[in-house]
Design an enzyme around this catalytic site. Sequence first.
Site, mmCIF file in Angstrom:
data_model
loop_
_atom_site.group_PDB
_atom_site.id
_atom_site.type_symbol
_atom_site.label_atom_id
_atom_site.label_comp_id
_atom_site.label_asym_id
_atom_site.label_seq_id
_atom_site.Cartn_x
_atom_site.Cartn_y
_atom_site.Cartn_z
ATOM 1 N N ASP A 71 8.057 0.141 -19.174
ATOM 2 C CA ASP A 71 6.717 0.810 -19.318
ATOM 3 C C ASP A 71 6.942 2.365 -19.480
ATOM 4 O O ASP A 71 8.152 2.780 -19.317
ATOM 5 C CB ASP A 71 5.929 0.564 -17.965
ATOM 6 C CG ASP A 71 6.849 0.434 -16.670
ATOM 7 O OD1 ASP A 71 8.022 0.908 -16.731
ATOM 8 O OD2 ASP A 71 6.518 -0.663 -16.040
ATOM 9 N N ASP A 108 1.648 -4.092 -4.756
ATOM 10 C CA ASP A 108 0.525 -4.917 -4.916
ATOM 11 C C ASP A 108 1.091 -6.159 -5.738
ATOM 12 O O ASP A 108 0.018 -7.108 -6.306
ATOM 13 C CB ASP A 108 -0.781 -4.309 -5.766
ATOM 14 C CG ASP A 108 -0.233 -3.700 -7.054
ATOM 15 O OD1 ASP A 108 0.804 -3.654 -7.363
ATOM 16 O OD2 ASP A 108 -1.096 -3.000 -7.671
ATOM 17 N N HIS A 112 2.837 -6.099 -8.682
ATOM 18 C CA HIS A 112 2.918 -6.184 -10.022
ATOM 19 C C HIS A 112 4.403 -6.207 -10.257
ATOM 20 O O HIS A 112 5.326 -5.762 -9.466
ATOM 21 C CB HIS A 112 2.436 -4.742 -10.438
ATOM 22 C CG HIS A 112 3.074 -3.570 -10.271
ATOM 23 N ND1 HIS A 112 2.303 -2.070 -9.644
ATOM 24 C CD2 HIS A 112 4.198 -2.906 -10.203
ATOM 25 C CE1 HIS A 112 3.057 -1.414 -9.353
ATOM 26 N NE2 HIS A 112 4.207 -1.772 -9.713
ATOM 27 N N GLU A 121 -0.693 -5.284 -13.342
ATOM 28 C CA GLU A 121 -1.350 -5.124 -12.081
ATOM 29 C C GLU A 121 -2.120 -6.670 -11.755
ATOM 30 O O GLU A 121 -2.117 -7.372 -12.863
ATOM 31 C CB GLU A 121 -2.359 -4.028 -12.184
ATOM 32 C CG GLU A 121 -1.526 -2.402 -12.268
ATOM 33 C CD GLU A 121 -1.121 -2.012 -11.072
ATOM 34 O OE1 GLU A 121 -0.674 -2.955 -10.100
ATOM 35 O OE2 GLU A 121 -1.018 -0.929 -10.883
HETATM 36 C C1 F6R Z 1 8.986 0.631 -13.081
HETATM 37 C C2 F6R Z 1 8.024 -0.535 -12.815
HETATM 38 C C3 F6R Z 1 7.309 -0.825 -11.644
HETATM 39 C C4 F6R Z 1 8.386 -0.687 -10.491
HETATM 40 C C5 F6R Z 1 7.696 -0.758 -9.049
HETATM 41 C C6 F6R Z 1 8.280 -0.442 -8.055
HETATM 42 O O1 F6R Z 1 9.412 0.714 -14.478
HETATM 43 O O2 F6R Z 1 7.860 -0.948 -13.807
HETATM 44 O O3 F6R Z 1 7.093 -2.181 -11.629
HETATM 45 O O4 F6R Z 1 9.343 -1.539 -10.618
HETATM 46 O O5 F6R Z 1 6.281 -0.204 -9.128
HETATM 47 O O6 F6R Z 1 8.430 0.772 -7.873
HETATM 48 P P1 F6R Z 1 9.540 1.513 -6.780
HETATM 49 O O7 F6R Z 1 10.831 0.882 -7.263
HETATM 50 O O8 F6R Z 1 9.680 2.813 -6.999
HETATM 51 O O9 F6R Z 1 9.079 1.011 -5.605
#
Ligand code: F6R
Length: 260
Positions: free
Chosen positions: A67, A136, A138, A143
């Site tokens: 992403d 959450d 994702h 989401e």
């Molecule tokens: C990042 C992504 C997100 C993160 C998730 C956890 O490329 O796709 O799904 O993996 O938000 O983020 P952290 O590791 O910062 O807790």
Amino acid sequence: MEIVIFPDAAAASRFAADVVEDLLRRRPTAVLGLATGSTPEPLYAELIRRHREDGLRFAGARTFNLDEYVGLPVDHPESYHAYMRRRLFDHVDLDPANVHIPDGLAADPAAECEAYEDAIQDAGGLDLQVLGIGSDGHIGFNEPSSSLGSRTRIKTLTPETVADNARFFDSPDEVPRHVLTMGVGTILEAREVILLAFGAGKAPAVRRAVEGPLTASCPASALQLHPRARVILDEGAAGELERAGYYRWVFENKPEWQRP
Ligand code: F6R
């Protein structure tokens, strides 16, 4: 799913690095799906160490990131382009021509997303997708309520994700509200998936993903459909799993030939 629980994030990240290394040594032209955020930082640090000290090579590999924020220039320090250069790409022998990250500044985001899907297909599909998980539930930025069949597209972040990611910006107002993200369907087509989660803050999302029902309310639960998905946790993230003892037992009794 295989659930693997380690005492801490460092040990879990070494195991994740074993999975990546094993793939790259077997298939030097592997197609890697990569994630950003705090979670994979120790994995990338370990891969850089193995590149420097153990001769692990990335020269033939191709990468696709999950992403990117919409509206951040690639040289913005919090863009995922900049993150990946800082955390991995600038320190290994990956060919920049083989690196793919969605273009968050694309004039036509829908066309950009379609081209991204095509590029993944042209590369032969993802061999291994690395994932984190949002509090959450994702994966990527799919989401809650994301279609479990979704493809790469533009998404709006939940207030929870904006709040979670505000730590990287000077204020929550600076967190972009929109992202381009691989879809759940895109992720499920990867031949192998590893999801990493560290810390007690992730424990409720991990429980829902692993032991909850398959539901778009927790997009990570879609990994229950994947034939080769591994969930790699530290003790904190595993803290709410009902069957943690069983997962440990399965891993301890795993035949040597099935490792890593
Ligand atoms: C990042 C992504 C997100 C993160 C998730 C956890 O490329 O796709 O799904 O993996 O938000 O983020 P952290 O590791 O910062 O807790």
